[in-house]
Write a protein that holds these residues in place. Structure first.
Motif, PDB file in Angstrom:
ATOM      1  N   LYS A 152     -31.224  78.001 -96.517  1.00 20.59           N
ATOM      2  CA  LYS A 152     -30.202  77.032 -96.129  1.00 20.59           C
ATOM      3  C   LYS A 152     -30.167  76.931 -94.609  1.00 20.59           C
ATOM      4  O   LYS A 152     -30.286  77.932 -93.905  1.00 20.59           O
ATOM      5  N   ARG A 153     -29.996  75.697 -94.123  1.00 20.88           N
ATOM      6  CA  ARG A 153     -29.857  75.533 -92.680  1.00 20.88           C
ATOM      7  C   ARG A 153     -28.980  74.319 -92.383  1.00 20.88           C
ATOM      8  O   ARG A 153     -28.794  73.439 -93.228  1.00 20.88           O
ATOM      9  N   ASN A 154     -28.437  74.308 -91.182  1.00 19.08           N
ATOM     10  CA  ASN A 154     -27.606  73.191 -90.746  1.00 19.08           C
ATOM     11  C   ASN A 154     -28.505  72.030 -90.322  1.00 19.08           C
ATOM     12  O   ASN A 154     -29.366  72.182 -89.455  1.00 19.08           O
ATOM     13  N   THR A 155     -28.322  70.901 -90.932  1.00 16.59           N
ATOM     14  CA  THR A 155     -29.113  69.723 -90.598  1.00 16.59           C
ATOM     15  C   THR A 155     -28.310  68.474 -90.888  1.00 16.59           C
ATOM     16  O   THR A 155     -27.323  68.512 -91.641  1.00 16.59           O
ATOM     17  N   ASP A 156     -28.739  67.371 -90.304  1.00 13.34           N
ATOM     18  CA  ASP A 156     -28.004  66.120 -90.490  1.00 13.34           C
ATOM     19  C   ASP A 156     -28.140  65.583 -91.904  1.00 13.34           C
ATOM     20  O   ASP A 156     -27.247  64.896 -92.404  1.00 13.34           O
ATOM     21  N   ASN A 157     -29.279  65.865 -92.566  1.00  8.57           N
ATOM     22  CA  ASN A 157     -29.416  65.365 -93.939  1.00  8.57           C
ATOM     23  C   ASN A 157     -28.832  66.380 -94.923  1.00  8.57           C
ATOM     24  O   ASN A 157     -28.658  67.561 -94.611  1.00  8.57           O
ATOM     25  N   SER A 158     -28.523  65.922 -96.098  1.00 12.29           N
ATOM     26  CA  SER A 158     -27.950  66.796 -97.129  1.00 12.29           C
ATOM     27  C   SER A 158     -28.906  66.917 -98.304  1.00 12.29           C
ATOM     28  O   SER A 158     -28.488  67.039 -99.459  1.00 12.29           O
ATOM     29  N   LEU A 159     -30.204  66.903 -98.008  1.00 10.15           N
ATOM     30  CA  LEU A 159     -31.220  66.937 -99.055  1.00 10.15           C
ATOM     31  C   LEU A 159     -31.437  68.358 -99.561  1.00 10.15           C
ATOM     32  O   LEU A 159     -31.580  69.302 -98.773  1.00 10.15           O
ATOM     33  N   THR A 160     -31.464  68.483-100.880  1.00  8.05           N
ATOM     34  CA  THR A 160     -31.696  69.783-101.514  1.00  8.05           C
ATOM     35  C   THR A 160     -32.940  69.707-102.378  1.00  8.05           C
ATOM     36  O   THR A 160     -33.080  68.800-103.201  1.00  8.05           O
ATOM     37  N   LEU A 161     -33.843  70.656-102.192  1.00  4.06           N
ATOM     38  CA  LEU A 161     -35.106  70.686-102.931  1.00  4.06           C
ATOM     39  C   LEU A 161     -35.123  71.862-103.895  1.00  4.06           C
ATOM     40  O   LEU A 161     -34.848  73.000-103.504  1.00  4.06           O
TER      41      LEU A 161
END
Length: 386
Positions: A302-311
């Motif tokens: 998990k990381r902080n990023t602008d997108n909320s995409l989960t794979l």
């Protein structure tokens, strides 16, 4: 004088024979062998009746074999002789080719070269099997696409397809690259845009760097990293993380098949230490995981990023290599190796993990040597879920 020499020789011979027993008596019995990487037999209880005698004899025999004095040293030296003099291992599952190149030839000791024969077109599946395989791959993609999950399958060409020139002579003859194999034709006939088979890409990369390291049959370093970039491009996802890299030693897969010896390659390691990323690698990463997949291990990034995409990645043993690279485009990556998933767990697990993770994207990773088994399992799994 002759009698004295004979007595001294006899005493020396008896001393040598007694050394393993003396070694055993002067050491605390171990419960685990570091060299063999397995649990050792424990000292059994004395039999209390005649019925227990046979099993007790077998248990004592197993215990003595496991705790024989100097056993680790003997194993190490025998394996060293086999490798350095004869280029052989004690495992029938691996082949050592030219220049020390290591290849996985089968998943079991009872069917030597099964993977190589399949990958290199020596053996081919029946039409009925091919039909089920096609159904399994397409159903997996279609089933999850209809649920709004971007879904793809990537089939990784194994080392024998990329480096046939270093195979032992007989196996090298099987893997002549001049003609398409049944796998190549099968994937081409599927004509599914969500199925990624980077054979041509791997062959092109081969001129730039080691696609597979000489002493490993799993992928490492640049190959899974560049493959992660290709997958992002396939889904039109922007790469938002650019890790630093360094050249570092990595343990050889050969270590798992030559107990007591240590071999290393050098690989490109990508570092994510500067990122605000949390990593977890055990069944406790996701609550309830163990109750649905008893022998499974899950990885979660998990990381902080602008997108909320989960794979969500489901895979064979090639999954972990690319899992650690895919956070370059996702805020969360969950990866599960399905190699130990039991048939009676399949239906409940696949429904549960998708519902639990709620992925925006889903990737199934398999290598071409396991395409038959993996595709048939997908067909079986989806028939239970749909």
């Amino acid at each position: 004088m002759k009698t004295i020499y004979q007595m001294m020789s006899l005493l020396f011979f008896m001393l040598v024979l007694s050394l393993p027993a003396l070694k055993y008596l002067t050491e605390e019995p171990k419960s685990h062998s570091t060299i063999e990487n397995r649990a050792l037999a424990s000292l059994p209880d004395l039999p209390l009746n005649f019925d227990q005698l046979t099993s007790a004899r077998n248990d004592f025999e197993a215990y003595l074999k496991d705790h024989f004095g100097f056993k680790d040293s003997i194993i190490k030296r025998i394996n060293g002789i086999n490798y350095f003099l004869y280029k052989e291992t004690t495992s029938k599952r691996v082949s050592i080719g030219k220049n020390g190149y290591l290849y996985l030839n089968s998943h079991g000791n009872d069917n030597k070269n099964a993977i190589l024969k399949s990958v290199c077109n020596v053996t081919t599946p029946t039409e009925a099997t091919l039909k089920k395989m096609k159904s399994g791959l397409n159903r997996f993609i279609d089933h999850h696409q209809t649920k709004g999950i971007e879904t793809a399958i990537t089939i990784i060409p194994t080392k024998s397809k990329i480096y046939p020139e270093f195979l032992p002579n007989m196996e090298g003859h099987w893997c002549d690259n001049t003609h398409p194999t049944w796998i190549d034709e099968f994937i081409s006939d599927l004509n599914n845009s969500q199925l990624i088979y980077p054979l041509a890409l791997f062959k092109a990369w081969k001129t730039e760097f080691d696609v597979f390291l000489p002493k490993r049959f799993h992928w490492n370093g640049k190959t899974p990293y560049k493959m992660a970039q290709k997958i992002l491009k396939h889904w039109n996802i922007e790469q938002t993380l650019f890790p630093s890299s360094s050249i570092e030693p990595i343990k050889s897969d050969l270590n798992n098949h030559l107990a007591g010896l240590a071999f290393f390659d050098t690989t490109t390691k990508y570092s994510y230490l500067d990122e605000k990323m949390t990593r977890c690698r055990n069944a406790d990463c996701i609550t309830g995981f163990k109750s649905h997949y008893e022998r499974g291990v899950v990885q979660q990034y998990k990381r902080n990023t602008d997108n909320s995409l989960t794979l969500l990645i489901l895979s064979d043993s090639f999954g972990p290599g690319i899992t650690r690279q895919l956070p370059i485009g996702f805020s969360e990556v969950v990866s599960v190796d399905l190699n130990h998933l039991q048939k009676n767990e399949e239906k409940a697990f696949i429904k549960w993990i998708v519902k639990k993770v709620k992925p925006s994207h889903m990737l199934y990773v398999m290598h071409d040597g396991g395409i038959i088994w993996q595709s048939l399992r997908l067909n079986r799994m989806l028939s239970k879920v749909e």
